[in-house]
Design an enzyme around this catalytic site. Structure first.
Site: not given
Length: 307
Positions: A206, A199-202
């Site tokens: 978010n 995901h990279w940005d969880l």
């Protein structure tokens, strides 16, 4: 769409695009109301409430012709938006907001409607919230990697190569030593970058409340790599709340233990890939003119250090 439905672009979004996108960004903002109108007509939608925005996107609540609640997400076409579309297709709504339709030319997405007023940050018990994040990450990482996404090996290798020219921008010798140490740890992992969809940005903001499930992830920035690279946003999320406990090291370590156990990750590799995120964040800060490693980055690194 009638004139009474004309979109007012939030000032924060307009300022963000003006600042980061220059003339091209301002032109995109100027054309945004017309783009919304075209998408509403194309998909036979009806506006259904006020718009929401972040730094990069506008979200317009809508109803489909059959009455289904949905949301238009509009964002300037970039590499990140293409990657997000690839990821959303691959996940197919499993743990993630569902993609209903999209316009390839404008990168506009029609998504299922979630509750934007209720994020995972509303859950007061940190272990409970972290358990939700772990469950979502496990599902997202279980999907086979589709073609077309960047690989972590390429990204991590470029970071390591950048350190020698960037490190002298840090004023404190201890910070310079930290950055070199993080780069050395990452260099040992580059040869085995992993093959999962990340995901990279969880983080807590978010993850939104949903109807078909209690919680679903949003706003992915997908790439292919080791699941350990996906942990840092979860370790850092709600940092003010972490600091308020008076023991940031304990909270971060507790989160790390919970995540690595739930996801069945090798702790050493997960710690190393988390250092890669700290390295990445610091290199970005240096590009922005900062001369010190952010205290929160140092705190995370210290929390993961062996006792």
């Amino acid at each position: 769409m009638s004139s009474s439905d004309h979109i007012h672009v939030p000032d924060g979004l307009a300022e963000s695009y003006s600042r980061s996108g220059g003339e091209e960004g301002r032109a995109w903002i100027a054309g945004l109301p017309a783009l919304v109108a075209r998408c509403v007509d194309r998909w036979e939608l009806k506006r259904d409430g006020g718009v929401r925005s972040g730094e990069a996107s506008l979200v317009v609540p809508v109803l489909r012709a059959d009455g289904t609640r949905a949301a238009l997400k509009l964002q300037m076409p970039r590499e990140e938006t293409t990657a997000a579309l690839i990821g959303l297709r691959a996940w197919g709504g499993d743990g993630m907001v569902r993609l209903l339709d999209h316009d390839e030319e404008s990168s506009t997405m029609l998504l299922e409607r979630l509750d934007g007023s209720r994020t995972l940050a509303s859950v007061e018990d940190d272990d409970e919230a972290m358990g939700v994040l772990a469950g979502l990450l496990n599902r997202l990482h279980s999907v086979p990697a589709p073609p077309g996404l960047r690989g972590l090996g390429e990204i991590a290798g470029a970071m390591v190569e950048e350190v020698p020219s960037a490190v002298d921008s840090l004023a404190d010798p201890e910070d310079r030593s930290r950055l070199r140490g993080w780069a050395s740890a990452v260099a040992e992992l580059v040869g085995e970058p992993g093959d999962r969809v990340l995901h990279w940005d969880l983080h807590y903001e978010n993850v939104l409340a949903a109807e078909r499930e209690p919680w679903l992830a949003i706003d992915p920035e997908p790439l292919v790599g080791d699941p350990g690279f996906d942990l840092w946003p979860a370790l850092d999320t709600g940092w003010e709340r972490i600091e308020a406990t008076g023991d940031a090291r304990r909270v971060v370590r507790r989160r790390f233990d919970l995540l690595t156990e739930s996801l069945e990750l090798d702790r050493g590799r997960a710690a190393g890939w988390t250092l890669a995120r700290l390295l990445q964040n610091t290199l970005w800060d240096i590009e922005d003119g900062l001369t010190a490693i952010a205290p929160s980055q140092i705190a995370v690194a210290e929390a993961l250090a062996k006792p």
